[in-house]
Design a protein around this motif. Sequence first.
Motif, PDB file in Angstrom:
ATOM      1  N   VAL A  21       6.082   5.678  10.183  1.00 49.59           N
ATOM      2  CA  VAL A  21       4.931   5.606   9.508  1.00 49.59           C
ATOM      3  C   VAL A  21       4.149   4.019  10.135  1.00 49.59           C
ATOM      4  CG1 VAL A  21       2.792   5.052   7.884  1.00 49.59           C
ATOM      5  CG2 VAL A  21       4.199   7.106   7.723  1.00 49.59           C
ATOM      6  N   ALA A  22       4.937   2.574   9.592  1.00 50.03           N
ATOM      7  CA  ALA A  22       4.850   2.048  10.435  1.00 50.03           C
ATOM      8  C   ALA A  22       4.877   1.367  11.777  1.00 50.03           C
ATOM      9  CB  ALA A  22       6.207   0.924   9.248  1.00 50.03           C
ATOM     10  N   VAL A  23       5.718   1.981  12.542  1.00 53.02           N
ATOM     11  CA  VAL A  23       6.128   1.862  13.831  1.00 53.02           C
ATOM     12  C   VAL A  23       4.237   2.118  14.353  1.00 53.02           C
ATOM     13  CG1 VAL A  23       7.629   2.678  16.061  1.00 53.02           C
ATOM     14  CG2 VAL A  23       8.067   1.522  13.843  1.00 53.02           C
ATOM     15  N   THR A  24       4.390   3.668  13.912  1.00 54.38           N
ATOM     16  CA  THR A  24       3.223   3.641  14.732  1.00 54.38           C
ATOM     17  C   THR A  24       1.619   4.173  14.359  1.00 54.38           C
ATOM     18  OG1 THR A  24       3.530   6.212  12.473  1.00 54.38           O
ATOM     19  CG2 THR A  24       4.454   7.173  15.167  1.00 54.38           C
ATOM     20  N   VAL A  25       1.895   3.159  12.662  1.00 56.11           N
ATOM     21  CA  VAL A  25       1.052   2.586  12.881  1.00 56.11           C
ATOM     22  C   VAL A  25      -0.122   1.529  13.434  1.00 56.11           C
ATOM     23  CG1 VAL A  25      -1.134   1.548  10.234  1.00 56.11           C
ATOM     24  CG2 VAL A  25      -0.112   3.640  10.387  1.00 56.11           C
ATOM     25  N   MET A  26       1.686   0.394  13.650  1.00 55.64           N
ATOM     26  CA  MET A  26       0.435  -0.249  14.202  1.00 55.64           C
ATOM     27  C   MET A  26       0.634  -0.244  16.124  1.00 55.64           C
ATOM     28  SD  MET A  26       3.790  -2.831  13.314  1.00 55.64           S
ATOM     29  CE  MET A  26       5.216  -2.078  13.567  1.00 55.64           C
ATOM     30  N   GLN A  27       1.169   1.233  16.410  1.00 57.82           N
ATOM     31  CA  GLN A  27       0.962   1.521  17.951  1.00 57.82           C
ATOM     32  C   GLN A  27      -0.792   2.261  18.300  1.00 57.82           C
ATOM     33  OE1 GLN A  27       3.706   3.971  19.098  1.00 57.82           O
ATOM     34  NE2 GLN A  27       5.402   2.542  19.958  1.00 57.82           N
ATOM     35  N   GLN A 113     -11.088  12.862  23.719  1.00 55.47           N
ATOM     36  CA  GLN A 113     -10.208  11.102  24.007  1.00 55.47           C
ATOM     37  C   GLN A 113      -9.983  11.239  22.415  1.00 55.47           C
ATOM     38  OE1 GLN A 113     -13.358   8.008  23.252  1.00 55.47           O
ATOM     39  NE2 GLN A 113     -11.090   6.115  23.777  1.00 55.47           N
ATOM     40  N   ARG A 114     -10.787  12.135  21.799  1.00 55.08           N
ATOM     41  CA  ARG A 114     -10.017  12.347  19.862  1.00 55.08           C
ATOM     42  C   ARG A 114      -9.092  12.984  20.215  1.00 55.08           C
ATOM     43  NH1 ARG A 114     -15.402  13.112  19.142  1.00 55.08           N
ATOM     44  NH2 ARG A 114     -15.290  15.667  18.957  1.00 55.08           N
ATOM     45  N   HIS A 115      -8.663  14.027  20.903  1.00 59.97           N
ATOM     46  CA  HIS A 115      -7.165  14.647  20.704  1.00 59.97           C
ATOM     47  C   HIS A 115      -6.474  13.931  21.287  1.00 59.97           C
ATOM     48  CE1 HIS A 115      -9.731  19.352  21.270  1.00 59.97           C
ATOM     49  NE2 HIS A 115     -10.038  18.437  20.499  1.00 59.97           N
ATOM     50  N   GLY A 116      -6.249  13.261  22.733  1.00 59.92           N
ATOM     51  CA  GLY A 116      -5.950  12.568  22.854  1.00 59.92           C
ATOM     52  C   GLY A 116      -5.128  12.169  22.548  1.00 59.92           C
ATOM     53  N   ALA A 117      -5.802  10.586  21.165  1.00 57.16           N
ATOM     54  CA  ALA A 117      -5.104  10.273  19.995  1.00 57.16           C
ATOM     55  C   ALA A 117      -4.450  10.398  19.017  1.00 57.16           C
ATOM     56  CB  ALA A 117      -6.611   9.720  19.854  1.00 57.16           C
ATOM     57  N   VAL A 118      -4.969  11.766  19.255  1.00 62.08           N
ATOM     58  CA  VAL A 118      -4.092  13.090  17.893  1.00 62.08           C
ATOM     59  C   VAL A 118      -2.693  13.422  18.505  1.00 62.08           C
ATOM     60  CG1 VAL A 118      -3.538  14.706  16.711  1.00 62.08           C
ATOM     61  CG2 VAL A 118      -5.701  13.847  17.030  1.00 62.08           C
ATOM     62  N   HIS A 119      -3.197  13.257  20.131  1.00 60.52           N
ATOM     63  CA  HIS A 119      -1.217  13.977  20.834  1.00 60.52           C
ATOM     64  C   HIS A 119      -0.714  12.398  20.570  1.00 60.52           C
ATOM     65  CE1 HIS A 119      -3.924  16.945  22.621  1.00 60.52           C
ATOM     66  NE2 HIS A 119      -3.605  16.930  21.373  1.00 60.52           N
ATOM     67  N   ARG A 120      -1.065  11.337  21.116  1.00 63.42           N
ATOM     68  CA  ARG A 120      -0.709   9.918  21.221  1.00 63.42           C
ATOM     69  C   ARG A 120       0.293  10.288  20.089  1.00 63.42           C
ATOM     70  NH1 ARG A 120      -4.823   8.756  24.319  1.00 63.42           N
ATOM     71  NH2 ARG A 120      -5.350   6.924  22.644  1.00 63.42           N
ATOM     72  N   LEU A 121      -0.183  10.034  18.713  1.00 67.49           N
ATOM     73  CA  LEU A 121       0.561   9.149  17.821  1.00 67.49           C
ATOM     74  C   LEU A 121       2.069  10.705  17.473  1.00 67.49           C
ATOM     75  CD1 LEU A 121       0.767   8.069  14.841  1.00 67.49           C
ATOM     76  CD2 LEU A 121      -0.770  10.324  14.009  1.00 67.49           C
ATOM     77  N   TRP A 122       0.540  11.787  17.632  1.00 60.99           N
ATOM     78  CA  TRP A 122       2.419  12.726  17.746  1.00 60.99           C
ATOM     79  C   TRP A 122       3.260  12.131  18.399  1.00 60.99           C
ATOM     80  CZ3 TRP A 122       3.764  15.217  13.292  1.00 60.99           C
ATOM     81  CH2 TRP A 122       2.747  16.203  12.319  1.00 60.99           C
ATOM     82  N   PHE A 123       3.399  12.438  19.603  1.00 55.36           N
ATOM     83  CA  PHE A 123       4.191  11.638  20.887  1.00 55.36           C
ATOM     84  C   PHE A 123       5.017  10.403  20.594  1.00 55.36           C
ATOM     85  CE2 PHE A 123       1.970  14.622  23.667  1.00 55.36           C
ATOM     86  CZ  PHE A 123       3.211  15.666  24.065  1.00 55.36           C
ATOM     87  N   SER A 124       4.274   9.462  19.591  1.00 52.94           N
ATOM     88  CA  SER A 124       4.839   7.961  19.476  1.00 52.94           C
ATOM     89  C   SER A 124       5.543   8.011  18.274  1.00 52.94           C
ATOM     90  CB  SER A 124       3.857   7.346  18.494  1.00 52.94           C
ATOM     91  OG  SER A 124       2.976   6.444  19.696  1.00 52.94           O
ATOM     92  N   ILE A 125       5.893   9.574  16.808  1.00 51.23           N
ATOM     93  CA  ILE A 125       6.344   9.577  15.785  1.00 51.23           C
ATOM     94  C   ILE A 125       7.536  10.892  16.867  1.00 51.23           C
ATOM     95  CG2 ILE A 125       7.248  11.913  14.245  1.00 51.23           C
ATOM     96  CD1 ILE A 125       3.984  11.546  13.728  1.00 51.23           C
ATOM     97  N   ALA A 126       7.798  11.737  17.528  1.00 52.58           N
ATOM     98  CA  ALA A 126       8.554  11.654  18.848  1.00 52.58           C
ATOM     99  C   ALA A 126       9.437  10.652  19.040  1.00 52.58           C
ATOM    100  CB  ALA A 126       9.006  12.735  20.082  1.00 52.58           C
ATOM    101  N   ASP A 127       9.311   9.016  19.454  1.00 46.28           N
ATOM    102  CA  ASP A 127       9.802   8.292  20.253  1.00 46.28           C
ATOM    103  C   ASP A 127       9.921   7.877  19.407  1.00 46.28           C
ATOM    104  OD1 ASP A 127       8.939   9.535  23.362  1.00 46.28           O
ATOM    105  OD2 ASP A 127       7.497   7.913  22.799  1.00 46.28           O
ATOM    106  N   ALA A 128       9.871   7.078  17.269  1.00 40.51           N
ATOM    107  CA  ALA A 128      10.035   5.979  17.230  1.00 40.51           C
ATOM    108  C   ALA A 128      11.402   6.892  16.189  1.00 40.51           C
ATOM    109  CB  ALA A 128       9.223   5.890  16.197  1.00 40.51           C
ATOM    110  N   ALA A 129      11.091   8.256  16.161  1.00 43.15           N
ATOM    111  CA  ALA A 129      12.364   8.432  15.247  1.00 43.15           C
ATOM    112  C   ALA A 129      13.936   8.478  15.339  1.00 43.15           C
ATOM    113  CB  ALA A 129      12.286  10.294  15.125  1.00 43.15           C
TER     114      ALA A 129
END
Length: 221
Positions: A21-27, A113-129
């Motif tokens: 959560v901390a990493v993805t919120v910062m991103q 743009q809204r959809h893309g922001a959501v996709h980026r967050l889930w991909f960020s989780i996949a990268d951060a984990a």
Amino acid sequence: MAWLGQFFDPLTLLAMFAGIVAVTVMQNGWTAWRRAIASLRPLFSADPAADRDAARNAMLRIDQVAQLRGLACTDRVRTTNPFLADAARRLANSDRVDAFELWVSQALADRAQRHGAVHRLWFSIADAAPALGMAGTIIGLVGMFAAMDDPAKLGPSMALALLTTFYGVVIANMIAAPVAARLSDLSERELAWQREAAERMLAIARRESAPARRAAIREVA
């Protein structure tokens, strides 16, 4: 099934989630997180194919109404889809085709743009984990080497090293990445039928805005 309990460490799992959560919120920021949570509902309930078919039927009725009564009456066509309802209302209230065309392009761009922001967050989780899992593994290995003279302390450090890697792989590859891929597919299919409907509305607007067509409608009225 007692062996499953060996894979569950609440504190380690909580630390993993907190780090993610901390990493993805910062991103991405908190807004993207709120939308990502909200996106879980349509993840299971959305049906772009049914929405596309319903939109095509609605467009046929809008076309018929426009031909019989003009653009000003197109908002009388009832539809349960918010995008179509808003588009029909704006089509009926637009004095110029270019104004409606501008709204369409902006609305679709904002939605993408809204959809893309959501996709980026889930991909960020996949990268951060996995990265956080590797960090936990390193911490566990350091603890193991620091406790080589005390065998009783080796077990918890080794468990930490292995569990964090395990949690990272599971969160990334069994949760975040599949969710991101599914949402991306739903978004593409939704935007595709919405662009199709928008192009149809623009064609209707251009046709009905032609001087000869306006004169014919006034004569019928």
